[in-house]
Design an enzyme around this catalytic site. Structure first.
Site, PDB file in Angstrom:
ATOM      1  N   ARG A  49       0.962  -1.419   0.382  1.00  0.00           N
ATOM      2  CA  ARG A  49      -0.290   0.326   0.130  1.00  0.00           C
ATOM      3  C   ARG A  49       1.017   0.998   0.204  1.00  0.00           C
ATOM      4  NH1 ARG A  49      -0.775   1.547   4.778  1.00  0.00           N
ATOM      5  NH2 ARG A  49      -1.976  -0.072   5.255  1.00  0.00           N
ATOM      6  N   TYR A 102     -18.488  16.629 -14.082  1.00  0.00           N
ATOM      7  CA  TYR A 102     -17.897  15.684 -14.683  1.00  0.00           C
ATOM      8  C   TYR A 102     -19.447  14.724 -13.494  1.00  0.00           C
ATOM      9  CZ  TYR A 102     -17.562  10.353 -14.030  1.00  0.00           C
ATOM     10  OH  TYR A 102     -17.215   9.051 -14.238  1.00  0.00           O
ATOM     11  N   ASP A 174      -9.116  18.988 -14.119  1.00  0.00           N
ATOM     12  CA  ASP A 174      -9.524  17.782 -14.241  1.00  0.00           C
ATOM     13  C   ASP A 174      -8.591  17.739 -15.727  1.00  0.00           C
ATOM     14  OD1 ASP A 174     -10.687  15.551 -14.741  1.00  0.00           O
ATOM     15  OD2 ASP A 174     -11.454  15.237 -13.667  1.00  0.00           O
ATOM     16  N   LYS A 199      -9.635   7.037 -18.873  1.00  0.00           N
ATOM     17  CA  LYS A 199      -9.917   7.544 -20.063  1.00  0.00           C
ATOM     18  C   LYS A 199      -8.770   7.769 -20.847  1.00  0.00           C
ATOM     19  CE  LYS A 199     -13.506   7.633 -17.696  1.00  0.00           C
ATOM     20  NZ  LYS A 199     -13.597   9.127 -16.978  1.00  0.00           N
TER      21      LYS A 199
HETATM   22  C1  PLP Z   1     -14.681   9.626 -15.828  1.00  0.00           C
HETATM   23  C2  PLP Z   1     -14.227  10.578 -15.087  1.00  0.00           C
HETATM   24  C3  PLP Z   1     -13.935  11.096 -13.491  1.00  0.00           C
HETATM   25  C4  PLP Z   1     -13.549   9.588 -12.985  1.00  0.00           C
HETATM   26  O1  PLP Z   1     -12.825   8.985 -13.103  1.00  0.00           O
HETATM   27  P1  PLP Z   1     -13.510   7.438 -12.337  1.00  0.00           P
HETATM   28  O2  PLP Z   1     -11.371   6.574 -13.193  1.00  0.00           O
HETATM   29  O3  PLP Z   1     -14.435   6.967 -13.280  1.00  0.00           O
HETATM   30  O4  PLP Z   1     -13.200   7.359 -11.170  1.00  0.00           O
HETATM   31  C5  PLP Z   1     -13.615  11.979 -13.407  1.00  0.00           C
HETATM   32  N1  PLP Z   1     -13.802  13.667 -14.301  1.00  0.00           N
HETATM   33  C6  PLP Z   1     -14.026  12.889 -15.234  1.00  0.00           C
HETATM   34  C7  PLP Z   1     -13.551  14.181 -16.381  1.00  0.00           C
HETATM   35  C8  PLP Z   1     -14.068  11.960 -15.957  1.00  0.00           C
HETATM   36  O5  PLP Z   1     -14.913  11.929 -17.394  1.00  0.00           O
END
Ligand code: PLP
Length: 379
Positions: A49, A102, A174, A199
């Protein structure tokens, strides 16, 4: 010497393994590490961890790709966000979030963090005056996505960084939609970059993960402390898959952009499409700002169906190549209806999205096939 982006994606944090020369960082699928003597862990590794060499390789690579000093990876994007919030905020603090954040990010603030004494205001982050008006003397974080999800709004990162500094707040970006290949927020003054590595960074729709990258070593240490103390880490196999994906990030992003540019131009001429939201179009209100801070404009396109909600849902149900699914950023093209899918949790809130909206994650297939699929689906 400094290397280019694609060289870093393939080599940063990824020296051949010391003992065997393995060119690819091994999956250290172990929970604990033998110690040479009491209090003498080998190379600092004691418990997985706290530290794992496969995760370290990914963390180092992502820090290099964002031009930061410290990268930290997590079980998911939301786990990264939660760790970040609970590291930098205290009860009583206030956060400004995008009015089309999001859906999961919105839910984290509205349904989870609020109960722990964190207040928030949603603002249109493409309008710096609206963000300024939302800032209070308790504001600790200005949180932006750019481009935003799903409306593809563009925030001026350098401008917001200045606003955050004037108010002793941190600017969090983000960067999931752009990826570090297209945009490096730290270079424009952001304090913290957040990713859902699920993503574009992973890029193959086969692994969930998240990351934080910072320039400030003190902030990096605090976040690393909380990564271990809260425990939201990604496992070694997930770290390895993500690292395998990120090697081709630059090549993939260029193809995502090539395909998206053609599809955006096609949709703009289509009589059944009322409006195309793509920052690469000169008609997009954020085009100039995007051109200043992005290399190209990405693979995400949203559009509003001229026939309203029913028509939007029909298009989503009719495509054959574009897979009807949530998520984005993989090699395969996806289509979805944000109002009923990714952003359903924002219904009835200030973040509710238009019901005639369709979101495309344009993949890297042959562009002509994607255009033909949309042509038949729009009928
Ligand atoms: C998918 C997404 C998240 C969250 O991420 P997870 O891996 O699904 O927890 C946060 N911000 C954006 C812009 C996203 O597309």
């Amino acid at each position: 010497m400094t290397y280019g982006f694609d060289t870093l994606a393939i080599h940063a944090g990824q020296e051949p393994e010391a003992r065997t020369g393995a060119v690819v960082p091994p999956i250290f699928q172990t929970s604990t590490f033998a110690q040479d003597a009491v209090g003498e862990p080998r190379l600092g590794y004691e418990y997985a961890r706290s530290g794992n060499p496969t995760r370290d390789a990914l963390q180092e690579c992502l820090a290099a790709l964002e031009g930061g000093r410290r990268g930290l990876t997590f079980a998911s994007g939301l786990s990264a966000e939660d760790t970040l919030l609970r590291t930098v905020c205290r009860p009583g603090d206030h956060v400004v979030i995008p009015d089309d954040a999001y859906g999961g990010t919105y839910r984290l603030f509205a349904k989870v963090a609020e109960r722990w004494g964190l207040s928030w205001t949603a603002a249109r982050i493409s309008d710096i005056d609206q963000v300024r008006a939302a800032v209070t003397d308790k504001t600790k974080v200005i949180w932006v996505e750019t481009p935003t999800n799903p409306l593809l709004g563009i925030a001026d990162i350098a401008g917001l960084a200045g606003l955050a500094r004037e108010n002793d707040a941190l600017l969090v970006v983000d960067n999931t939609f752009a990826s570090p290949y297209l945009q490096q927020p730290l270079a424009h003054g952001a304090d913290i970059v957040v990713h859902s590595t699920t993503k574009y960074i992973g890029g193959h729709s086969d692994v969930v993960g998240g990351a934080l990258v910072v320039s400030d070593p003190g902030l990096g240490d605090e976040l690393a402390y909380h990564q271990n103390a809260m425990g939201g880490i990604n496992g070694p196999f997930d770290a390895w898959l993500t690292l395998r994906g990120v090697k081709t990030l630059g090549v993939r992003m260029d193809r995502h952009c090539d395909n998206a540019e053609r599809i955006a131009a096609y949709l703009q001429r289509h009589p059944k499409v009322a409006q195309v939201l793509y920052p690469g179009l000169p008609t997009h209100p954020g085009h100039e700002t995007a051109a200043k801070q992005m290399r190209r404009f990405g693979g995400m396109i949203s559009f509003r169906a001229a026939g309203g909600e029913g028509a939007a849902v029909d298009v989503c149900n009719r495509t054959k190549l574009f897979v009807l699914a949530e998520s984005l950023g993989g090699v395969e093209s996806l289509i979805e209806h944000p109002g009923k899918m990714t952003h359903a949790s924002a219904a009835g809130s200030p973040l509710e999205v238009p019901s005639d909206l369709v979101r495309l994650s344009v993949g890297i297939e042959t562009a002509d096939d994607l255009l033909a699929d949309l042509e038949q689906a729009l009928g």
